[in-house]
Design a protein around this motif. Structure first.
Motif, PDB file in Angstrom:
ATOM      1  N   MET A 136     -95.522  11.180  22.428  1.00  0.00           N
ATOM      2  CA  MET A 136     -94.946  10.244  23.392  1.00  0.00           C
ATOM      3  C   MET A 136     -95.796   8.983  23.438  1.00  0.00           C
ATOM      4  O   MET A 136     -97.019   9.038  23.313  1.00  0.00           O
ATOM      5  CB  MET A 136     -94.893  10.900  24.773  1.00  0.00           C
ATOM      6  CG  MET A 136     -94.182  10.096  25.828  1.00  0.00           C
ATOM      7  SD  MET A 136     -94.008  11.090  27.344  1.00  0.00           S
ATOM      8  CE  MET A 136     -93.090   9.948  28.390  1.00  0.00           C
ATOM      9  N   GLY A 137     -95.147   7.847  23.619  1.00  0.00           N
ATOM     10  CA  GLY A 137     -95.879   6.592  23.636  1.00  0.00           C
ATOM     11  C   GLY A 137     -96.232   6.132  22.234  1.00  0.00           C
ATOM     12  O   GLY A 137     -95.746   6.667  21.234  1.00  0.00           O
ATOM     13  N   THR A 138     -97.092   5.112  22.145  1.00  0.00           N
ATOM     14  CA  THR A 138     -97.451   4.549  20.843  1.00  0.00           C
ATOM     15  C   THR A 138     -98.894   4.083  20.835  1.00  0.00           C
ATOM     16  O   THR A 138     -99.409   3.621  21.854  1.00  0.00           O
ATOM     17  CB  THR A 138     -96.533   3.377  20.475  1.00  0.00           C
ATOM     18  OG1 THR A 138     -96.917   2.838  19.197  1.00  0.00           O
ATOM     19  CG2 THR A 138     -96.600   2.264  21.510  1.00  0.00           C
ATOM     20  N   SER A 139     -99.511   4.200  19.691  1.00  0.00           N
ATOM     21  CA  SER A 139    -100.837   3.616  19.464  1.00  0.00           C
ATOM     22  C   SER A 139    -100.801   2.630  18.308  1.00  0.00           C
ATOM     23  O   SER A 139    -101.827   2.055  17.955  1.00  0.00           O
ATOM     24  CB  SER A 139    -101.863   4.719  19.165  1.00  0.00           C
ATOM     25  OG  SER A 139    -102.052   5.561  20.279  1.00  0.00           O
TER      26      SER A 139
ATOM     27  N   ASN B 268     -98.971  -0.025  29.252  1.00  0.00           N
ATOM     28  CA  ASN B 268     -98.508   1.244  29.831  1.00  0.00           C
ATOM     29  C   ASN B 268     -97.764   2.127  28.832  1.00  0.00           C
ATOM     30  O   ASN B 268     -97.464   3.287  29.132  1.00  0.00           O
ATOM     31  CB  ASN B 268     -97.648   0.998  31.078  1.00  0.00           C
ATOM     32  CG  ASN B 268     -96.369   0.245  30.780  1.00  0.00           C
ATOM     33  OD1 ASN B 268     -95.550   0.674  29.974  1.00  0.00           O
ATOM     34  ND2 ASN B 268     -96.184  -0.887  31.442  1.00  0.00           N
ATOM     35  N   GLU B 269     -97.449   1.615  27.648  1.00  0.00           N
ATOM     36  CA  GLU B 269     -96.808   2.413  26.597  1.00  0.00           C
ATOM     37  C   GLU B 269     -97.829   3.180  25.761  1.00  0.00           C
ATOM     38  O   GLU B 269     -97.451   3.961  24.886  1.00  0.00           O
ATOM     39  CB  GLU B 269     -96.000   1.501  25.675  1.00  0.00           C
ATOM     40  CG  GLU B 269     -94.911   0.701  26.359  1.00  0.00           C
ATOM     41  CD  GLU B 269     -94.276  -0.316  25.422  1.00  0.00           C
ATOM     42  OE1 GLU B 269     -93.682   0.105  24.403  1.00  0.00           O
ATOM     43  OE2 GLU B 269     -94.398  -1.530  25.680  1.00  0.00           O
ATOM     44  N   LYS B 270     -99.110   2.937  26.010  1.00  0.00           N
ATOM     45  CA  LYS B 270    -100.183   3.472  25.181  1.00  0.00           C
ATOM     46  C   LYS B 270    -101.068   4.404  25.998  1.00  0.00           C
ATOM     47  O   LYS B 270    -101.134   4.297  27.214  1.00  0.00           O
ATOM     48  CB  LYS B 270    -101.029   2.325  24.634  1.00  0.00           C
ATOM     49  CG  LYS B 270    -100.247   1.315  23.800  1.00  0.00           C
ATOM     50  CD  LYS B 270    -101.158   0.183  23.383  1.00  0.00           C
ATOM     51  CE  LYS B 270    -100.423  -0.840  22.536  1.00  0.00           C
ATOM     52  NZ  LYS B 270    -101.315  -1.943  22.136  1.00  0.00           N
ATOM     53  N   PRO B 271    -101.822   5.283  25.276  1.00  0.00           N
ATOM     54  CA  PRO B 271    -101.755   5.570  23.850  1.00  0.00           C
ATOM     55  C   PRO B 271    -100.733   6.656  23.547  1.00  0.00           C
ATOM     56  O   PRO B 271    -100.236   7.325  24.452  1.00  0.00           O
ATOM     57  CB  PRO B 271    -103.169   6.072  23.549  1.00  0.00           C
ATOM     58  CG  PRO B 271    -103.561   6.788  24.797  1.00  0.00           C
ATOM     59  CD  PRO B 271    -102.935   5.997  25.919  1.00  0.00           C
ATOM     60  N   ALA B 272    -100.446   6.839  22.267  1.00  0.00           N
ATOM     61  CA  ALA B 272     -99.620   7.978  21.864  1.00  0.00           C
ATOM     62  C   ALA B 272    -100.361   9.262  22.211  1.00  0.00           C
ATOM     63  O   ALA B 272    -101.575   9.356  22.065  1.00  0.00           O
ATOM     64  CB  ALA B 272     -99.342   7.909  20.368  1.00  0.00           C
ATOM     65  N   HIS B 273     -99.628  10.235  22.688  1.00  0.00           N
ATOM     66  CA  HIS B 273    -100.245  11.491  23.107  1.00  0.00           C
ATOM     67  C   HIS B 273     -99.226  12.617  22.987  1.00  0.00           C
ATOM     68  O   HIS B 273     -98.037  12.421  23.225  1.00  0.00           O
ATOM     69  CB  HIS B 273    -100.766  11.395  24.541  1.00  0.00           C
ATOM     70  CG  HIS B 273     -99.711  11.017  25.538  1.00  0.00           C
ATOM     71  ND1 HIS B 273     -99.151   9.752  25.600  1.00  0.00           N
ATOM     72  CD2 HIS B 273     -99.089  11.747  26.510  1.00  0.00           C
ATOM     73  CE1 HIS B 273     -98.243   9.714  26.555  1.00  0.00           C
ATOM     74  NE2 HIS B 273     -98.178  10.907  27.120  1.00  0.00           N
ATOM     75  N   GLY B 274     -99.707  13.787  22.626  1.00  0.00           N
ATOM     76  CA  GLY B 274     -98.815  14.919  22.468  1.00  0.00           C
ATOM     77  C   GLY B 274     -98.345  15.456  23.809  1.00  0.00           C
ATOM     78  O   GLY B 274     -99.135  15.619  24.739  1.00  0.00           O
ATOM     79  N   VAL B 275     -97.046  15.706  23.916  1.00  0.00           N
ATOM     80  CA  VAL B 275     -96.446  16.257  25.137  1.00  0.00           C
ATOM     81  C   VAL B 275     -95.556  17.431  24.741  1.00  0.00           C
ATOM     82  O   VAL B 275     -94.693  17.296  23.869  1.00  0.00           O
ATOM     83  CB  VAL B 275     -95.615  15.208  25.888  1.00  0.00           C
ATOM     84  CG1 VAL B 275     -94.926  15.823  27.104  1.00  0.00           C
ATOM     85  CG2 VAL B 275     -96.484  14.035  26.320  1.00  0.00           C
ATOM     86  N   HIS B 276     -95.783  18.588  25.374  1.00  0.00           N
ATOM     87  CA  HIS B 276     -94.897  19.727  25.138  1.00  0.00           C
ATOM     88  C   HIS B 276     -93.750  19.667  26.133  1.00  0.00           C
ATOM     89  O   HIS B 276     -93.959  19.606  27.346  1.00  0.00           O
ATOM     90  CB  HIS B 276     -95.649  21.051  25.291  1.00  0.00           C
ATOM     91  CG  HIS B 276     -94.774  22.235  24.993  1.00  0.00           C
ATOM     92  ND1 HIS B 276     -93.983  22.848  25.953  1.00  0.00           N
ATOM     93  CD2 HIS B 276     -94.532  22.893  23.828  1.00  0.00           C
ATOM     94  CE1 HIS B 276     -93.302  23.827  25.409  1.00  0.00           C
ATOM     95  NE2 HIS B 276     -93.622  23.891  24.119  1.00  0.00           N
ATOM     96  N   VAL B 277     -92.540  19.661  25.616  1.00  0.00           N
ATOM     97  CA  VAL B 277     -91.344  19.589  26.455  1.00  0.00           C
ATOM     98  C   VAL B 277     -90.542  20.869  26.269  1.00  0.00           C
ATOM     99  O   VAL B 277     -90.125  21.189  25.148  1.00  0.00           O
ATOM    100  CB  VAL B 277     -90.480  18.367  26.087  1.00  0.00           C
ATOM    101  CG1 VAL B 277     -89.241  18.297  26.968  1.00  0.00           C
ATOM    102  CG2 VAL B 277     -91.288  17.082  26.218  1.00  0.00           C
ATOM    103  N   PRO B 278     -90.313  21.637  27.332  1.00  0.00           N
ATOM    104  CA  PRO B 278     -89.464  22.835  27.208  1.00  0.00           C
ATOM    105  C   PRO B 278     -88.056  22.437  26.769  1.00  0.00           C
ATOM    106  O   PRO B 278     -87.625  21.292  26.935  1.00  0.00           O
ATOM    107  CB  PRO B 278     -89.469  23.413  28.628  1.00  0.00           C
ATOM    108  CG  PRO B 278     -90.695  22.861  29.274  1.00  0.00           C
ATOM    109  CD  PRO B 278     -90.873  21.490  28.684  1.00  0.00           C
ATOM    110  N   ALA B 279     -87.323  23.376  26.224  1.00  0.00           N
ATOM    111  CA  ALA B 279     -85.948  23.106  25.802  1.00  0.00           C
ATOM    112  C   ALA B 279     -85.110  22.640  26.989  1.00  0.00           C
ATOM    113  O   ALA B 279     -85.280  23.114  28.114  1.00  0.00           O
ATOM    114  CB  ALA B 279     -85.335  24.363  25.185  1.00  0.00           C
ATOM    115  N   PHE B 280     -84.215  21.701  26.739  1.00  0.00           N
ATOM    116  CA  PHE B 280     -83.348  21.170  27.791  1.00  0.00           C
ATOM    117  C   PHE B 280     -82.070  20.641  27.173  1.00  0.00           C
ATOM    118  O   PHE B 280     -81.976  20.453  25.952  1.00  0.00           O
ATOM    119  CB  PHE B 280     -84.056  20.052  28.570  1.00  0.00           C
ATOM    120  CG  PHE B 280     -84.317  18.802  27.764  1.00  0.00           C
ATOM    121  CD1 PHE B 280     -83.470  17.701  27.858  1.00  0.00           C
ATOM    122  CD2 PHE B 280     -85.412  18.721  26.909  1.00  0.00           C
ATOM    123  CE1 PHE B 280     -83.704  16.543  27.123  1.00  0.00           C
ATOM    124  CE2 PHE B 280     -85.659  17.571  26.169  1.00  0.00           C
ATOM    125  CZ  PHE B 280     -84.800  16.484  26.270  1.00  0.00           C
ATOM    126  N   ALA B 281     -81.091  20.407  28.021  1.00  0.00           N
ATOM    127  CA  ALA B 281     -79.845  19.775  27.597  1.00  0.00           C
ATOM    128  C   ALA B 281     -79.720  18.435  28.299  1.00  0.00           C
ATOM    129  O   ALA B 281     -80.118  18.283  29.460  1.00  0.00           O
ATOM    130  CB  ALA B 281     -78.647  20.653  27.940  1.00  0.00           C
TER     131      ALA B 281
END
Length: 439
Positions: free
Chosen positions: A184-187, A195-208
């Motif tokens: 998520m985000g960008t580096s 506020n768009e930084k830095p890129a960072h890993g985010v675990h997102v549960p399954a969703f619709a």
């Protein structure tokens, strides 16, 4: 000078010229009385926005990057957005429209000289032309604010644009996004804001998530089912606001004696278009609708994963369709049209997951508050993002028909108070998956 640097210089000149052309178009169409008037206490007089655009450009590009002498140091405080609330700005000794136009023109002449001389590298603020891109984005953000002021003004229409394209495909239902981590985000985006930084890993549960934004037709069903009269659908704060503000429909909707709904669009009354994404709803209205259909608003991370994540490559795209810049066949951006396009109008702009119209048309409310990403660093000034963190804000994503491409990408974050609806805001719904669906 390398050819890459010259290409970058040309691109920066183009985005600066495009932003100024839009600012001029939004102000030259009105007479002096309308430019100095306050059309809503939520908004500044348009002449304040115009001079403020020039002042920010002078501060960052003429004085900071260029190292030049001030053009008008006597007006810095006057056009400091943090020192004067919008409601109080009409009482200030503002520049007249003629003075404001002369000022921004003088500043811009100096800016192009600075651009011609800048190496576009070295200092962090000049690297990859960031300072020039930041100012172009700032001007376009104020242009969208001025466009919202035009929507709030009374009187005959002064803006015109061709209608958006018709729907090319049928889009309905929802899309399931599988559980997993994404970046998520960008580096790496050189023009992304802090506020768009830095890129960072985010675990997102399954969703619709809805394949398209909620339309006028779907929202009208919520109204017809008494959605504005049912407190169980609203949060406590939302219901209190609905009562206080006497909300009964999206802003600018009107119902005639025959029961037919109309929408006022920049001074013109038009019949409600069923397939058009609903626009001018606040966070609380979106939240209540979501409860009515047994769903919820997506989190910011869910929205971005649906927009950017490519399950085949595991990479996060810059835009839903890929890394290429927006075009007129991918998204409704840049005030090319004065309204959202019907759902299904931009099939080539769909994300890898198959979610449509995530960029352009309407800003989409999410359930998330405005908070910094892990490792956030202020750059180049705290008043752009940091001072707003943790306040009474909700994140909006995706841009609108009034957002310019330079100020819109898959990582771009907008935020506003949950009661605001003069902005070009809509939404789509999401939901958790059931245990059976997760098996």
């Amino acid at each position: 000078m390398s050819s890459d640097t010259e290409l970058l210089r040309g691109k920066l000149g183009e985005v600066l010229e495009r932003s100024r052309a839009r600012s001029i178009a939004l102000t030259d169409c009105l007479d002096e009385d309308e430019l100095v008037a306050q059309h809503s206490r939520l908004m500044s007089p348009l002449v304040w926005d115009l001079a403020h655009i020039g002042n920010q450009e002078e501060l960052w590009l003429v004085r900071d990057v260029g190292g030049r002498e001030p053009v008008r140091s006597d007006i810095d405080e006057l056009y400091d957005a943090f020192k004067h609330a919008r409601a109080n700005r009409p009482a200030l000794p503002l520049l007249t429209p003629k003075e404001a136009r002369s000022y921004v023109g003088t500043v811009r002449d100096k800016v192009f000289d600075v651009l011609d001389r800048s190496p576009l590298r070295g200092r962090r603020i000049e690297q990859d032309g960031f300072a020039f891109a930041m100012i172009a984005q700032h001007e376009q953000q104020h242009d969208e604010t001025m466009l919202a002021t035009h929507q709030l003004r009374s009187g005959p229409a002064v803006l015109d644009a061709p209608p958006p394209p018709a729907a090319g495909v049928q889009v309905a239902g929802e899309v399931v996004v599988e559980a997993g981590e994404f970046m998520m985000g960008t580096s790496t985006d050189p023009w992304a804001l802090d506020n768009e930084k830095p890129a960072h890993g985010v675990h997102v549960p399954a969703f619709a998530i809805d394949a398209a934004p909620v339309t006028n037709e779907r929202y009208l069903a919520f109204i017809d089912d008494g959605g504005y009269e049912r407190p169980e659908l609203w949060s406590e704060r939302g219901w209190a606001h609905r009562q206080e503000a006497q909300l009964t429909a999206p802003q600018f909707w009107e119902q005639d004696p025959n029961g037919r709904w109309w929408r006022r669009k920049f001074g013109v009354m038009t019949p409600l278009r069923p397939a058009q994404p609903v626009v001018h709803v606040c966070f609380y209205e979106a939240e209540a609708y979501a409860r009515w259909v047994g769903r919820r608003l997506p989190t910011e991370a869910e929205w971005e994963k649906a927009a950017r994540f490519d399950p085949e490559t595991g990479a996060a795209r810059r835009f839903p369709w890929g890394d290429d810049e927006p075009t007129a066949v991918r998204a409704n951006l840049g005030q090319q049209h004065l309204e959202p396009a019907d759902v299904g109008a931009y099939p080539s702009g769909a994300s890898a997951a198959g979610v449509h119209q995530l960029i352009g048309d309407v800003w989409e409310w999410t359930s998330s508050g405005f908070e910094p990403y892990p490792g956030f660093e202020v750059f180049p000034y705290a008043e752009y993002s940091q001072v707003f963190f943790g306040g009474d804000y909700r994140i909006l994503r995706g841009g609108s028909f009034g957002t310019d491409p330079v100020a819109c990408r898959g990582t771009f974050r907008n935020w506003d108070h949950p009661i605001r609806r003069q902005i070009f805001s809509g939404f789509r719904c999401a939901r958790d998956l059931s245990e059976d669906e997760l098996r």
